[in-house]
Design a protein around this motif. Structure first.
Motif, short mmCIF file in Angstrom:
data_model
loop_
_atom_site.label_atom_id
_atom_site.label_comp_id
_atom_site.label_asym_id
_atom_site.label_seq_id
_atom_site.Cartn_x
_atom_site.Cartn_y
_atom_site.Cartn_z
N THR A 180 0.83 -1.20 0.00
CA THR A 180 0.00 0.00 0.00
C THR A 180 0.87 1.25 0.00
N PRO A 181 0.68 2.18 -0.93
CA PRO A 181 1.47 3.41 -0.94
C PRO A 181 1.25 4.23 0.33
N THR A 182 2.32 4.81 0.82
CA THR A 182 2.22 5.68 2.00
C THR A 182 2.56 7.13 1.67
N MET A 183 3.11 7.38 0.49
CA MET A 183 3.43 8.72 0.01
C MET A 183 3.02 8.85 -1.45
N PRO A 184 2.65 10.04 -1.91
CA PRO A 184 2.20 10.19 -3.29
C PRO A 184 3.20 9.68 -4.32
N LEU A 188 3.86 6.11 -8.37
CA LEU A 188 4.55 5.93 -9.66
C LEU A 188 5.01 4.50 -9.87
N ALA A 189 5.17 3.75 -8.78
CA ALA A 189 5.62 2.36 -8.90
C ALA A 189 4.43 1.39 -9.00
N HIS A 190 3.21 1.92 -9.04
CA HIS A 190 2.02 1.06 -9.05
C HIS A 190 1.32 1.09 -10.40
N ARG A 191 0.45 0.10 -10.58
CA ARG A 191 -0.41 0.05 -11.76
C ARG A 191 -1.66 0.88 -11.46
N CYS A 192 -1.76 2.01 -12.13
CA CYS A 192 -2.87 2.93 -11.85
C CYS A 192 -3.81 3.00 -13.04
N LEU A 193 -5.04 3.32 -12.74
CA LEU A 193 -6.08 3.47 -13.75
C LEU A 193 -6.31 4.96 -13.95
N PRO A 203 -3.34 11.78 -19.60
CA PRO A 203 -4.28 11.57 -18.50
C PRO A 203 -4.24 12.75 -17.53
N PHE A 204 -5.27 12.82 -16.69
CA PHE A 204 -5.29 13.84 -15.64
C PHE A 204 -4.12 13.64 -14.68
N ASP A 205 -3.51 14.74 -14.28
CA ASP A 205 -2.56 14.68 -13.16
C ASP A 205 -3.34 14.48 -11.86
N VAL A 217 1.22 14.22 -9.36
CA VAL A 217 1.68 12.88 -9.76
C VAL A 217 0.93 12.47 -11.01
N ARG A 218 1.64 11.92 -11.97
CA ARG A 218 0.99 11.36 -13.16
C ARG A 218 1.30 9.87 -13.22
N PRO A 219 0.50 9.07 -12.52
CA PRO A 219 0.77 7.64 -12.45
C PRO A 219 0.60 6.96 -13.81
N GLN A 220 1.23 5.83 -13.95
CA GLN A 220 1.14 5.04 -15.18
C GLN A 220 0.42 3.72 -14.87
N GLY A 221 -0.14 3.14 -15.90
CA GLY A 221 -0.82 1.87 -15.69
C GLY A 221 -1.21 1.22 -16.99
N GLN A 222 -1.94 0.13 -16.88
CA GLN A 222 -2.31 -0.66 -18.05
C GLN A 222 -3.65 -0.26 -18.64
N MET A 223 -4.38 0.64 -17.96
CA MET A 223 -5.73 0.94 -18.42
C MET A 223 -6.00 2.44 -18.27
N MET A 224 -6.65 2.98 -19.30
CA MET A 224 -7.05 4.38 -19.30
C MET A 224 -8.43 4.48 -19.92
#
Length: 297
Positions: A180-184, A188-193, A203-205, A217-224
């Motif tokens: 579970t992330p504890t800081m924003p 960046l290390a997670h799979r985000c939607l 995508p939205f920041d 933060v602009r997270p990355q992931g497999q789905m948008m």
């Protein structure tokens, strides 16, 4: 046929029915000489005499009678059509076409419509779900609802709601596989939607705030997706972490199907605005919708 030609035919019809230049001029609020000149001009243009004039009376000729028989029903139909427009001016009736996001439609638009549609059966509303900033004039919409920051400057904008609080969430099945992330920054290390506008490839920041500090933060992931629904469904399915409106996530957080992440960090989107072109002569139905949205905002 030009507007002037149509106007001349209307004057001729008035003279032929009244059988008097004087009475026709009174009905038309024109001078007798002006009416006479218009009929003479029409006769010259058509190359045929339309009325027979004597010192005592005016009567249509055979050609005038034939022309009158053809144009009179058309003129009356046009008059009736114009008079019928008064129904839209004086009575709440007609169809409203609106474009909105699914969240805006459910959160604001439908509750507002529920305030007046049941009592006004002559009003109908079409809601087109779209996340793009639609040209309401070109696409024949009466109005659109979008986030405040996305309103074109040549539109009239009316705020209908406050900022939208967001929640970062994930399913227990996802958090069982990843810490579970504890800081924003750890997002960046997670799979985000991610959610993006159709008009943008980005995508939205995620703008997160805590104690006066803001982190983007602009997270990355497999789905948008361009809609919130699939993003929320993806989070429920355990595909990744999502940022969704708190009111959409509330039930799932309550029943444990989702877990909130970084709850101490605040995140929000600008509030929704109704946008529409200038409407000096807005219909009663449109004004009723504006009033209902003000009540529900």
């Amino acid at each position: 046929m030009t507007r002037d030609e149509l106007a001349d035919l209307s004057v001729f019809a008035e003279v032929a029915e009244a059988r008097s230049f004087t009475r026709a001029a009174t009905r038309l609020a024109m001078s007798q000489s002006a009416v006479s000149q218009i009929v003479r001009r029409l006769e010259e243009r058509l190359g045929v005499r339309l009325v027979a004039r004597t010192t005592r009376s005016v009567a249509p000729t055979v050609a005038g009678e034939q022309l009158l028989a053809r144009i009179l029903p058309l003129l009356r139909e046009m008059d009736e059509s114009v008079e019928a427009l008064g129904r839209f001016r004086d009575t709440p009736a007609g169809k409203l076409r609106l474009t909105a996001t699914d969240h805006a439609a459910r959160r604001y638009l439908v509750p507002a419509l529920a305030n007046f549609l049941p009592d006004h059966p002559d009003i109908s509303v079409e809601i087109v779900i779209d996340y793009g900033l639609v040209d309401v004039v070109a696409n024949r919409f009466d109005a659109g609802i979008r986030l405040g920051g996305a309103i074109e400057k040549d539109m009239i904008a009316m705020r209908i709601g406050p900022e939208i609080p967001m929640a970062i969430v994930a399913a227990p099945s996802y958090l069982a596989r990843f810490p579970t992330p504890t800081m924003p920054q750890e997002l960046l290390a997670h799979r985000c939607l991610n959610l993006r506008l159709p008009t943008s490839e980005r995508p939205f920041d995620w703008a997160l705030r805590r104690r006066g500090m803001e982190v983007h933060v602009r997270p990355q992931g497999q789905m948008m997706s361009t809609m919130i629904g699939p993003v929320l469904d993806g989070a429920l399915a355990g595909i990744g972490i999502a940022s969704v409106p708190q009111d959409d996530a509330a039930e799932h957080l309550h029943n444990g199907h989702l877990i909130r992440i970084l709850p101490e960090w605040e995140q929000s989107l600008p509030g929704y605005h109704l946008y529409y072109p200038n409407r000096r002569n807005a219909s009663p139905a449109f004004r009723m919708m504006l009033d209902a949205l003000r009540i529900n905002s």
